[in-house]
Design a protein around this motif. Structure first.
Motif, PDB file in Angstrom:
ATOM      1  N   LEU A  54       3.584 -14.055   2.555  1.00 53.76           N
ATOM      2  CA  LEU A  54       3.043 -13.558   1.295  1.00 53.76           C
ATOM      3  C   LEU A  54       2.243 -12.306   1.652  1.00 53.76           C
ATOM      4  CD1 LEU A  54       2.403 -13.940  -1.757  1.00 53.76           C
ATOM      5  CD2 LEU A  54       0.385 -15.248  -1.042  1.00 53.76           C
ATOM      6  N   SER A  55       2.401 -11.269   0.842  1.00 57.03           N
ATOM      7  CA  SER A  55       1.634 -10.044   1.049  1.00 57.03           C
ATOM      8  C   SER A  55       0.933  -9.691  -0.258  1.00 57.03           C
ATOM      9  CB  SER A  55       2.575  -8.917   1.488  1.00 57.03           C
ATOM     10  OG  SER A  55       1.846  -7.718   1.652  1.00 57.03           O
ATOM     11  N   PHE A  56      -0.337  -9.336  -0.137  1.00 56.12           N
ATOM     12  CA  PHE A  56      -1.130  -9.030  -1.331  1.00 56.12           C
ATOM     13  C   PHE A  56      -2.183  -7.988  -0.983  1.00 56.12           C
ATOM     14  CE2 PHE A  56      -4.610 -11.700   0.250  1.00 56.12           C
ATOM     15  CZ  PHE A  56      -3.925 -12.629   1.026  1.00 56.12           C
ATOM     16  N   ARG A  57      -2.724  -7.354  -2.025  1.00 55.34           N
ATOM     17  CA  ARG A  57      -3.697  -6.283  -1.815  1.00 55.34           C
ATOM     18  C   ARG A  57      -5.040  -6.858  -1.373  1.00 55.34           C
ATOM     19  NH1 ARG A  57      -1.101  -1.824  -2.803  1.00 55.34           N
ATOM     20  NH2 ARG A  57       0.638  -2.003  -4.275  1.00 55.34           N
ATOM     21  N   ASP A  58      -5.639  -6.185  -0.394  1.00 51.99           N
ATOM     22  CA  ASP A  58      -6.971  -6.583   0.068  1.00 51.99           C
ATOM     23  C   ASP A  58      -7.971  -6.318  -1.050  1.00 51.99           C
ATOM     24  OD1 ASP A  58      -8.348  -6.940   3.159  1.00 51.99           O
ATOM     25  OD2 ASP A  58      -9.657  -6.376   1.482  1.00 51.99           O
ATOM     26  N   ILE A  59      -8.854  -7.263  -1.270  1.00 51.78           N
ATOM     27  CA  ILE A  59      -9.819  -7.184  -2.368  1.00 51.78           C
ATOM     28  C   ILE A  59     -10.866  -6.077  -2.119  1.00 51.78           C
ATOM     29  CG2 ILE A  59     -11.619  -8.794  -1.539  1.00 51.78           C
ATOM     30  CD1 ILE A  59     -11.335 -10.215  -4.288  1.00 51.78           C
ATOM     31  N   ASN A  60     -11.000  -5.669  -0.861  1.00 55.05           N
ATOM     32  CA  ASN A  60     -11.989  -4.661  -0.484  1.00 55.05           C
ATOM     33  C   ASN A  60     -11.296  -3.598   0.378  1.00 55.05           C
ATOM     34  OD1 ASN A  60     -14.369  -3.320   0.050  1.00 55.05           O
ATOM     35  ND2 ASN A  60     -14.984  -4.725   1.688  1.00 55.05           N
ATOM     36  N   PRO A  61     -10.437  -2.771  -0.274  1.00 51.46           N
ATOM     37  CA  PRO A  61      -9.552  -1.889   0.497  1.00 51.46           C
ATOM     38  C   PRO A  61     -10.303  -0.873   1.360  1.00 51.46           C
ATOM     39  CG  PRO A  61      -9.421  -1.418  -1.874  1.00 51.46           C
ATOM     40  CD  PRO A  61     -10.242  -2.649  -1.719  1.00 51.46           C
ATOM     41  N   GLN A  62      -9.812  -0.698   2.577  1.00 56.46           N
ATOM     42  CA  GLN A  62     -10.409   0.237   3.535  1.00 56.46           C
ATOM     43  C   GLN A  62      -9.553   1.497   3.672  1.00 56.46           C
ATOM     44  OE1 GLN A  62     -13.496  -0.632   5.032  1.00 56.46           O
ATOM     45  NE2 GLN A  62     -13.269  -2.193   3.430  1.00 56.46           N
ATOM     46  N   ALA A  63      -8.567   1.651   2.814  1.00 53.37           N
ATOM     47  CA  ALA A  63      -7.692   2.825   2.817  1.00 53.37           C
ATOM     48  C   ALA A  63      -7.071   2.915   1.421  1.00 53.37           C
ATOM     49  CB  ALA A  63      -6.599   2.688   3.868  1.00 53.37           C
ATOM     50  N   LYS A  64      -6.377   4.015   1.161  1.00 54.09           N
ATOM     51  CA  LYS A  64      -5.745   4.191  -0.155  1.00 54.09           C
ATOM     52  C   LYS A  64      -4.850   2.976  -0.469  1.00 54.09           C
ATOM     53  CE  LYS A  64      -3.029   7.894  -1.246  1.00 54.09           C
ATOM     54  NZ  LYS A  64      -2.721   9.304  -1.055  1.00 54.09           N
ATOM     55  N   MET A  65      -4.134   2.542   0.531  1.00 57.29           N
ATOM     56  CA  MET A  65      -3.330   1.324   0.392  1.00 57.29           C
ATOM     57  C   MET A  65      -3.728   0.353   1.504  1.00 57.29           C
ATOM     58  SD  MET A  65       0.423   0.311   1.174  1.00 57.29           S
ATOM     59  CE  MET A  65      -0.348  -0.179   2.656  1.00 57.29           C
ATOM     60  N   HIS A  66      -4.124  -0.822   1.121  1.00 56.73           N
ATOM     61  CA  HIS A  66      -4.545  -1.829   2.115  1.00 56.73           C
ATOM     62  C   HIS A  66      -4.017  -3.177   1.659  1.00 56.73           C
ATOM     63  CE1 HIS A  66      -8.178  -3.729   4.478  1.00 56.73           C
ATOM     64  NE2 HIS A  66      -7.012  -4.253   4.828  1.00 56.73           N
ATOM     65  N   VAL A  67      -2.994  -3.649   2.339  1.00 57.18           N
ATOM     66  CA  VAL A  67      -2.451  -4.965   1.997  1.00 57.18           C
ATOM     67  C   VAL A  67      -2.598  -5.889   3.200  1.00 57.18           C
ATOM     68  CG1 VAL A  67      -0.774  -3.961   0.372  1.00 57.18           C
ATOM     69  CG2 VAL A  67      -0.036  -4.565   2.672  1.00 57.18           C
ATOM     70  N   LEU A  68      -2.571  -7.157   2.898  1.00 55.37           N
ATOM     71  CA  LEU A  68      -2.602  -8.202   3.916  1.00 55.37           C
ATOM     72  C   LEU A  68      -1.252  -8.902   3.918  1.00 55.37           C
ATOM     73  CD1 LEU A  68      -6.102  -9.650   2.962  1.00 55.37           C
ATOM     74  CD2 LEU A  68      -5.582  -8.074   4.840  1.00 55.37           C
ATOM     75  N   ILE A  69      -0.819  -9.301   5.080  1.00 59.45           N
ATOM     76  CA  ILE A  69       0.449 -10.036   5.221  1.00 59.45           C
ATOM     77  C   ILE A  69       0.122 -11.343   5.922  1.00 59.45           C
ATOM     78  CG2 ILE A  69       2.768 -10.017   6.204  1.00 59.45           C
ATOM     79  CD1 ILE A  69       2.502  -6.895   6.312  1.00 59.45           C
ATOM     80  N   ILE A  70       0.459 -12.451   5.293  1.00 61.46           N
ATOM     81  CA  ILE A  70       0.134 -13.749   5.900  1.00 61.46           C
ATOM     82  C   ILE A  70       1.386 -14.619   5.992  1.00 61.46           C
ATOM     83  CG2 ILE A  70      -2.213 -13.614   4.978  1.00 61.46           C
ATOM     84  CD1 ILE A  70      -1.572 -15.783   2.981  1.00 61.46           C
ATOM     85  N   PRO A  71       1.505 -15.360   7.079  1.00 63.70           N
ATOM     86  CA  PRO A  71       2.604 -16.324   7.151  1.00 63.70           C
ATOM     87  C   PRO A  71       2.318 -17.482   6.195  1.00 63.70           C
ATOM     88  CG  PRO A  71       1.146 -16.632   9.025  1.00 63.70           C
ATOM     89  CD  PRO A  71       0.621 -15.443   8.254  1.00 63.70           C
ATOM     90  N   LYS A  72       3.362 -18.104   5.702  1.00 64.72           N
ATOM     91  CA  LYS A  72       3.163 -19.260   4.820  1.00 64.72           C
ATOM     92  C   LYS A  72       2.775 -20.508   5.616  1.00 64.72           C
ATOM     93  CE  LYS A  72       5.414 -17.808   0.668  1.00 64.72           C
ATOM     94  NZ  LYS A  72       6.422 -18.053  -0.380  1.00 64.72           N
ATOM     95  N   ASP A  73       3.168 -20.547   6.891  1.00 65.01           N
ATOM     96  CA  ASP A  73       2.757 -21.677   7.725  1.00 65.01           C
ATOM     97  C   ASP A  73       1.328 -21.463   8.215  1.00 65.01           C
ATOM     98  OD1 ASP A  73       5.233 -22.679   7.256  1.00 65.01           O
ATOM     99  OD2 ASP A  73       5.916 -22.714   9.329  1.00 65.01           O
ATOM    100  N   GLN A  74       0.731 -22.540   8.694  1.00 60.79           N
ATOM    101  CA  GLN A  74      -0.704 -22.522   8.997  1.00 60.79           C
ATOM    102  C   GLN A  74      -0.980 -22.157  10.449  1.00 60.79           C
ATOM    103  OE1 GLN A  74      -1.824 -26.504   7.817  1.00 60.79           O
ATOM    104  NE2 GLN A  74      -1.762 -25.984   5.639  1.00 60.79           N
TER     105      GLN A  74
ATOM    106  N   ASP B 227       9.477  -1.257   4.200  1.00 59.37           N
ATOM    107  CA  ASP B 227      10.371  -0.559   3.250  1.00 59.37           C
ATOM    108  C   ASP B 227       9.924  -0.770   1.813  1.00 59.37           C
ATOM    109  OD1 ASP B 227      12.082   0.703   5.015  1.00 59.37           O
ATOM    110  OD2 ASP B 227      13.314  -1.098   5.242  1.00 59.37           O
ATOM    111  N   HIS B 228       9.523  -1.982   1.499  1.00 60.69           N
ATOM    112  CA  HIS B 228       9.097  -2.311   0.139  1.00 60.69           C
ATOM    113  C   HIS B 228       7.969  -1.379  -0.307  1.00 60.69           C
ATOM    114  CE1 HIS B 228       8.645  -4.948  -3.328  1.00 60.69           C
ATOM    115  NE2 HIS B 228       7.340  -4.938  -3.131  1.00 60.69           N
ATOM    116  N   LEU B 229       7.090  -1.037   0.622  1.00 57.50           N
ATOM    117  CA  LEU B 229       5.956  -0.159   0.308  1.00 57.50           C
ATOM    118  C   LEU B 229       6.261   1.312   0.623  1.00 57.50           C
ATOM    119  CD1 LEU B 229       3.095  -2.455   1.652  1.00 57.50           C
ATOM    120  CD2 LEU B 229       3.658  -1.988  -0.748  1.00 57.50           C
ATOM    121  N   ASN B 230       7.529   1.569   0.963  1.00 58.71           N
ATOM    122  CA  ASN B 230       7.978   2.940   1.196  1.00 58.71           C
ATOM    123  C   ASN B 230       7.191   3.617   2.326  1.00 58.71           C
ATOM    124  OD1 ASN B 230       9.711   5.026   0.615  1.00 58.71           O
ATOM    125  ND2 ASN B 230       8.307   5.983  -0.867  1.00 58.71           N
TER     126      ASN B 230
END
Ligand code: AMP
Length: 111
Positions: free
Chosen positions: A29-49, A77-80
């Motif tokens: 799952l990838s989602f935007r960081d709530i406290n972005p440190q750049a113009k675009m800041h996303v987090l990528i997390i595995p679904k497993d623990q 690619d999704h984020l170009n």
């Protein structure tokens, strides 16, 4: 240290807390960081623990690791971002700057 099922990213994965999703598949799952440190800041997390990147590299089987990195490649690619500059980083441990103990990659770009 054991994986804490009540960490904030576990709650996001269970849908208990909202996130601004940018990409999702079977593995990540990838989602935007709530406290972005750049113009675009996303987090990528595995679904497993996994607690952190060292736990992931040590304990995820090679097939899951391969699928995870293939998903990261799709997100580029999704984020170009393929032809642009970006930073990708992972914090490990409190003294490595980690605050949320579910493995995540930070993907940042000012382009
Ligand atoms: P780290 O220091 O590597 O553990 O990074 C944790 C990141 O999660 C920080 O950049 C936070 O801004 C971000 N974060 C914390 N809570 C949320 C949330 N609910 N939604 C999105 N990002 C979050």
């Amino acid at each position: 240290m054991n994986y804490d099922k009540e960490n904030i990213f576990a709650k996001i994965l269970r849908g208990e807390i909202p996130c601004e999703k940018v990409y999702e598949d079977e593995y990540v799952l990838s989602f935007r960081d709530i406290n972005p440190q750049a113009k675009m800041h996303v987090l990528i997390i595995p679904k497993d623990q996994y607690i952190d990147i060292a736990d992931f590299l040590q304990n995820a089987d090679s097939q899951y690791q391969s699928c995870f990195w293939q998903s990261v490649n799709k997100i580029i690619d999704h984020l170009n971002l393929r032809s642009k500059g970006f930073q990708m980083k992972a914090h490990k441990g409190k003294d490595g700057g980690q605050e949320v103990f579910h493995f995540h990659l930070h993907l940042l770009s000012n382009n």
